[in-house]
Design an enzyme around this catalytic site. Sequence first.
Site, mmCIF file in Angstrom:
data_model
loop_
_atom_site.group_PDB
_atom_site.id
_atom_site.type_symbol
_atom_site.label_atom_id
_atom_site.label_comp_id
_atom_site.label_asym_id
_atom_site.label_seq_id
_atom_site.Cartn_x
_atom_site.Cartn_y
_atom_site.Cartn_z
ATOM 1 N N LYS A 12 50.454 39.077 40.003
ATOM 2 C CA LYS A 12 49.752 40.345 39.901
ATOM 3 C C LYS A 12 50.201 41.248 41.051
ATOM 4 O O LYS A 12 50.685 40.731 42.078
ATOM 5 C CB LYS A 12 48.242 40.116 39.938
ATOM 6 C CG LYS A 12 47.668 39.832 41.335
ATOM 7 C CD LYS A 12 46.165 39.814 41.290
ATOM 8 C CE LYS A 12 45.596 39.685 42.685
ATOM 9 N NZ LYS A 12 45.696 40.877 43.497
ATOM 10 N N HIS A 65 40.859 39.099 38.826
ATOM 11 C CA HIS A 65 40.020 37.954 39.182
ATOM 12 C C HIS A 65 38.634 38.015 38.535
ATOM 13 O O HIS A 65 38.193 37.075 37.874
ATOM 14 C CB HIS A 65 39.847 37.862 40.699
ATOM 15 C CG HIS A 65 41.121 37.686 41.460
ATOM 16 N ND1 HIS A 65 42.227 37.058 40.931
ATOM 17 C CD2 HIS A 65 41.469 38.046 42.723
ATOM 18 C CE1 HIS A 65 43.189 37.043 41.831
ATOM 19 N NE2 HIS A 65 42.754 37.635 42.917
#
Length: 517
Positions: free
Chosen positions: A178, A270
């Site tokens: 990411k 997340h």
Amino acid sequence: MSGPAPAPVTADTNPLRDPDDKRLPRIAGPCSMVMFGVTGDLARKKLMPAIYDLASRGLLPPGFSLVGFARRDWADQDFAKVVYDSVRQHARTEFREEVWRSLAEGFRFVPGAFDDPDAFELLARTVRELDEERGTGGNHAFYLSIPPSWFADVCTRLQESGLSDPRPGTWRRVVIEKPFGHDLRSAQELNEIVEGVFPADSIFRIDHYLGKETVQNILALRFANQLFEPVWNANYVDHVQITMAEDIGIGGRAGYYDEVGAARDVIQNHLLQLLALTAMEEPVAFTADAVRAEKEKVLAAVSLPENLDTATARGRYAAGWQGTEKVDGYLDEDGVDAANRTETYAALRVDVRTRRWAGVPFYLRTGKRLGKRVTEIAVVFRRAPHLPFTSTATEELGANAIVIRVQPDEGMTMRFGSKVPGSQMEVRDVSMDFGYGSSFTESSPEAYERLILDVLLGEPPLFPRHAEVEQSWRILDPVIEHWAASDRPPEDYPAGTWGPDGSDQMMRRDGREWRLP
């Protein structure tokens, strides 16, 4: 560092790979990993130590090889020294000389820039030599621990040099970190680039949170126990809080963080992944496709309230005290541009429009320089509809809750009411605690150990596909756009506290309050 090729490791010669005996650990077959960005913090602090720890645990094949690629004038020995220093400082398992020597025999280094075709031709020759000398079998994973702006160049060069094309019976895989874009459009463009070179099932998008034992335990908690699933719904749950709090500032990451902010950095990946695991329906099997299908359904059902002024909050840490240390505010950090109005704290409410969760708000929050480092999922239940006690007997009684602690003290807490010893009827909250460290003799592996091993094994249940990434951006983009159009800057909050007052007001409007972890 070269030597005779080791005997191939197969399911016939290695019982650890017996697919019919799930009790035995599995090791990767013949393969190598090519790591781009070996000079970065992620590679030094997480990836290289994880590879050593896998080798130390006997989960890598004898001929496993690691190829570093960077713009450095290094020889193989120089790269080996970098890995050695990284392992000695950050490895989880005990350093053993025999493990290190065996692993280091497979180290190679290729100098070059990410857009240099000659360097990729040298990389292709190096990979072919590893197949011959180390028995890597034509199986190679490419770990792109680099800024997303370089993904296109690296993927193009891998394709032009033939490195992305496996021979029959072999595999080539790519691993990307990411952020997967900075909004929905860029995520779609990035996906087109990567899938133009590698097939979808050969692309592994790393979200290291999904490799944590406690995150995986969410599925075990819900679907392996009859105790929880019957009450895991809107009939019994009042709301859910998902928190990722950090007590540190941005450190030396201003160049990255000041362009991204807390919402893009944490909520988009997340926290929305944790929401999906918490709210998803039971998959038909614990396979990649089945788990992803349920996660994608949940993310597709997530919606934002109409009034984002009252359903979101953002803040920025000011100078304050972190424990006994006086720390600077965000705007005083080196490299920060005040004109960016970057948030270091973000909170929002979302709703999951499914039969199971209709009417149950999910509150997500993340921030830097908060009261303590903690990541948790708190499922807070409705109060009992009737209490056959006097009000004074239950005046200190709160709502029942199941709290899943992701870090740092991995485990779970259940909060419920119990009678206080004595002659009178008095009910107070008590907690029942489960901790991984005290319940299991095995130490939990680092998230990157599990994820890297899954890449080499070709097992993708813990890796989000592009559909999940795009759904996450669909949820977050309106919030980012709303904040960008607002005249109000992020609200200051003193370092060491639990965020801006606007976040508490957001909860109070709903008649609720944030948990104090």
